[in-house]
Design a protein around this motif. Sequence first.
Motif, PDB file in Angstrom:
ATOM      1  N   PRO A 141       0.772  -1.351   0.075  1.00 28.51           N
ATOM      2  CA  PRO A 141       0.081   0.161   0.040  1.00 28.51           C
ATOM      3  C   PRO A 141       0.825   1.357  -0.097  1.00 28.51           C
ATOM      4  O   PRO A 141       1.918   1.191   0.592  1.00 28.51           O
ATOM      5  CB  PRO A 141      -0.775   0.029   1.141  1.00 28.51           C
ATOM      6  CG  PRO A 141       0.130  -0.941   2.280  1.00 28.51           C
ATOM      7  CD  PRO A 141       0.730  -2.025   1.480  1.00 28.51           C
ATOM      8  N   ILE A 142       0.331   2.292  -0.785  1.00 32.57           N
ATOM      9  CA  ILE A 142       1.002   3.523  -0.642  1.00 32.57           C
ATOM     10  C   ILE A 142       0.750   4.284   0.387  1.00 32.57           C
ATOM     11  O   ILE A 142      -0.462   4.388   0.827  1.00 32.57           O
ATOM     12  CB  ILE A 142       0.701   4.323  -2.233  1.00 32.57           C
ATOM     13  CG1 ILE A 142       0.830   3.386  -3.375  1.00 32.57           C
ATOM     14  CG2 ILE A 142       1.393   5.702  -2.286  1.00 32.57           C
ATOM     15  CD1 ILE A 142       0.341   3.851  -4.598  1.00 32.57           C
ATOM     16  N   GLU A 143       1.670   5.078   1.127  1.00 32.26           N
ATOM     17  CA  GLU A 143       1.242   5.880   2.080  1.00 32.26           C
ATOM     18  C   GLU A 143       0.464   7.188   1.670  1.00 32.26           C
ATOM     19  O   GLU A 143       0.871   7.886   0.698  1.00 32.26           O
ATOM     20  CB  GLU A 143       2.488   6.281   2.787  1.00 32.26           C
ATOM     21  CG  GLU A 143       3.080   5.306   3.512  1.00 32.26           C
ATOM     22  CD  GLU A 143       4.520   6.159   4.173  1.00 32.26           C
ATOM     23  OE1 GLU A 143       4.479   7.124   4.515  1.00 32.26           O
ATOM     24  OE2 GLU A 143       5.437   4.903   4.436  1.00 32.26           O
ATOM     25  N   ASP A 144      -0.624   7.532   2.476  1.00 35.77           N
ATOM     26  CA  ASP A 144      -1.586   8.506   1.896  1.00 35.77           C
ATOM     27  C   ASP A 144      -2.312   9.203   3.416  1.00 35.77           C
ATOM     28  O   ASP A 144      -3.460   8.848   3.373  1.00 35.77           O
ATOM     29  CB  ASP A 144      -2.629   7.831   1.185  1.00 35.77           C
ATOM     30  CG  ASP A 144      -3.612   9.249   0.437  1.00 35.77           C
ATOM     31  OD1 ASP A 144      -3.246  10.164   0.736  1.00 35.77           O
ATOM     32  OD2 ASP A 144      -4.829   8.369   0.161  1.00 35.77           O
ATOM     33  N   PRO A 145      -1.243   9.821   4.071  1.00 34.67           N
ATOM     34  CA  PRO A 145      -1.889  10.426   5.360  1.00 34.67           C
ATOM     35  C   PRO A 145      -3.009  11.432   5.083  1.00 34.67           C
ATOM     36  O   PRO A 145      -3.784  11.486   6.028  1.00 34.67           O
ATOM     37  CB  PRO A 145      -0.654  10.877   5.758  1.00 34.67           C
ATOM     38  CG  PRO A 145       0.082  11.307   4.455  1.00 34.67           C
ATOM     39  CD  PRO A 145      -0.183  10.312   3.752  1.00 34.67           C
ATOM     40  N   GLU A 146      -3.041  12.157   3.918  1.00 34.85           N
ATOM     41  CA  GLU A 146      -4.234  13.164   3.701  1.00 34.85           C
ATOM     42  C   GLU A 146      -5.559  12.203   2.958  1.00 34.85           C
ATOM     43  O   GLU A 146      -6.202  13.184   2.525  1.00 34.85           O
ATOM     44  CB  GLU A 146      -3.587  14.373   3.008  1.00 34.85           C
ATOM     45  CG  GLU A 146      -2.551  14.952   3.839  1.00 34.85           C
ATOM     46  CD  GLU A 146      -1.956  16.248   3.229  1.00 34.85           C
ATOM     47  OE1 GLU A 146      -2.658  16.778   2.187  1.00 34.85           O
ATOM     48  OE2 GLU A 146      -1.053  16.670   3.604  1.00 34.85           O
ATOM     49  N   GLY A 147      -5.461  11.101   2.538  1.00 36.46           N
ATOM     50  CA  GLY A 147      -6.658  10.609   2.001  1.00 36.46           C
ATOM     51  C   GLY A 147      -6.702  10.952   0.612  1.00 36.46           C
ATOM     52  O   GLY A 147      -8.010  11.128   0.108  1.00 36.46           O
ATOM     53  N   ILE A 148      -5.746  11.418  -0.223  1.00 38.62           N
ATOM     54  CA  ILE A 148      -5.988  11.733  -1.489  1.00 38.62           C
ATOM     55  C   ILE A 148      -6.287  10.737  -2.603  1.00 38.62           C
ATOM     56  O   ILE A 148      -7.192  10.973  -3.394  1.00 38.62           O
ATOM     57  CB  ILE A 148      -4.579  12.330  -1.929  1.00 38.62           C
ATOM     58  CG1 ILE A 148      -4.433  13.549  -1.328  1.00 38.62           C
ATOM     59  CG2 ILE A 148      -4.662  12.634  -3.595  1.00 38.62           C
ATOM     60  CD1 ILE A 148      -2.918  14.263  -1.397  1.00 38.62           C
ATOM     61  N   THR A 149      -5.891   9.531  -1.937  1.00 34.66           N
ATOM     62  CA  THR A 149      -6.460   8.421  -3.140  1.00 34.66           C
ATOM     63  C   THR A 149      -7.817   7.967  -3.042  1.00 34.66           C
ATOM     64  O   THR A 149      -8.195   7.214  -3.624  1.00 34.66           O
ATOM     65  CB  THR A 149      -5.312   7.287  -2.883  1.00 34.66           C
ATOM     66  OG1 THR A 149      -5.471   6.816  -1.259  1.00 34.66           O
ATOM     67  CG2 THR A 149      -3.899   7.578  -3.525  1.00 34.66           C
ATOM     68  N   THR A 150      -8.600   8.307  -1.757  1.00 32.59           N
ATOM     69  CA  THR A 150      -9.761   7.871  -1.536  1.00 32.59           C
ATOM     70  C   THR A 150     -10.831   8.817  -2.505  1.00 32.59           C
ATOM     71  O   THR A 150     -10.831   9.957  -2.609  1.00 32.59           O
ATOM     72  CB  THR A 150     -10.136   8.293   0.152  1.00 32.59           C
ATOM     73  OG1 THR A 150      -9.086   7.832   0.696  1.00 32.59           O
ATOM     74  CG2 THR A 150     -11.324   7.311   0.372  1.00 32.59           C
ATOM     75  N   PRO A 151     -11.649   8.022  -3.139  1.00 29.42           N
ATOM     76  CA  PRO A 151     -12.318   8.601  -4.039  1.00 29.42           C
ATOM     77  C   PRO A 151     -13.431   9.696  -3.272  1.00 29.42           C
ATOM     78  O   PRO A 151     -13.761   9.195  -2.221  1.00 29.42           O
ATOM     79  CB  PRO A 151     -13.309   7.544  -4.821  1.00 29.42           C
ATOM     80  CG  PRO A 151     -12.576   6.093  -4.351  1.00 29.42           C
ATOM     81  CD  PRO A 151     -11.849   6.538  -3.308  1.00 29.42           C
ATOM     82  N   TRP A 152     -14.016  10.405  -4.049  1.00 30.42           N
ATOM     83  CA  TRP A 152     -14.784  11.469  -3.479  1.00 30.42           C
ATOM     84  C   TRP A 152     -16.127  10.914  -2.890  1.00 30.42           C
ATOM     85  O   TRP A 152     -16.499  11.352  -1.744  1.00 30.42           O
ATOM     86  CB  TRP A 152     -15.198  12.682  -4.584  1.00 30.42           C
ATOM     87  CG  TRP A 152     -16.170  13.575  -4.178  1.00 30.42           C
ATOM     88  CD1 TRP A 152     -15.892  14.706  -3.487  1.00 30.42           C
ATOM     89  CD2 TRP A 152     -17.602  13.680  -4.067  1.00 30.42           C
ATOM     90  NE1 TRP A 152     -16.840  15.536  -3.186  1.00 30.42           N
ATOM     91  CE2 TRP A 152     -17.863  14.728  -3.813  1.00 30.42           C
ATOM     92  CE3 TRP A 152     -18.420  12.779  -4.847  1.00 30.42           C
ATOM     93  CZ2 TRP A 152     -19.164  15.237  -3.762  1.00 30.42           C
ATOM     94  CZ3 TRP A 152     -19.822  13.157  -5.083  1.00 30.42           C
ATOM     95  CH2 TRP A 152     -20.386  14.403  -4.258  1.00 30.42           C
ATOM     96  N   GLU A 153     -16.844   9.928  -3.670  1.00 35.20           N
ATOM     97  CA  GLU A 153     -17.997   9.171  -3.379  1.00 35.20           C
ATOM     98  C   GLU A 153     -17.757   8.827  -1.713  1.00 35.20           C
ATOM     99  O   GLU A 153     -18.699   8.735  -0.748  1.00 35.20           O
ATOM    100  CB  GLU A 153     -18.493   8.120  -4.228  1.00 35.20           C
ATOM    101  CG  GLU A 153     -19.096   8.981  -5.539  1.00 35.20           C
ATOM    102  CD  GLU A 153     -17.817   8.678  -6.488  1.00 35.20           C
ATOM    103  OE1 GLU A 153     -16.645   8.802  -6.252  1.00 35.20           O
ATOM    104  OE2 GLU A 153     -18.063   9.024  -7.706  1.00 35.20           O
TER     105      GLU A 153
END
Lengths: 93, 146
Positions: B122-134
């Motif tokens: 998994p890629i580190e994503d502390p700000e949740g950029i990869t999470t879809p808007w929906e």
Amino acid sequence: MGRKNMAKEGKKVRIDGVKNRVTVILDPKFYNSESVNLSVNDFKDCCLTKLKSENDKITVVLSPKSKEIDINTLGYEFYNYVLNKMRSNESRF
Amino acid sequence: MTKKSGGSSIDNIEINEEGNYLLVSINPKIYGLDIVYYATYVLMDRAYAILGGDPEREILVELRPKDNTDLETLGMEFNNELLNYAVYMKQSAKNQKLREAILQRVLMTNLAPAEGKEPKGPIEDPEGITTPWEEKTWQKKEKKLE
């Protein structure tokens, strides 16, 4: 040997002023037959054409449709046109 | 009348003044057929050219000037063009690998990383950029309902 042959073969462009036609003889070792065919097709607009292909030579007969076309340079123009066609085919990807 | 031009021992130009044309004889071991074609293309706007002879032994080029160009000058210019393209082809062959390397480098710049080099796991994503808007909005709505 080659030089004598070229002289012996006589003119590669034969002009018949009476019948108003030019016979061009091309060597397939130097002139691509596909380019010759395409060139004859292009010359159809201004000339009545006849194409005969043998093993060692391609013969093209051109008879201009208009009197404005100079019959003395028509054969040589055709030779240059075929060379140009070969060049454009070569550079096509 | 046919005459030979100049007095050089390696003369390859035969001039026919009556017929207003010249014949250039070329040794295909020195200048290949490709070089002959290139040299002919250059002079085509000033002269009519007819190729003949034997591509293995002796290539002959018949040149007929379209204007009042001197026949001998035309022949000499043709010889110069032959030499010009022979040098060009030789240099081009020498630099071929270098050209290919440069072109390959240019094309590789914008390519995606090759397989196997991609980061695993998994890629580190502390700000949740990869999470879809929906997904984000549904999560918020569900929290509110709770």
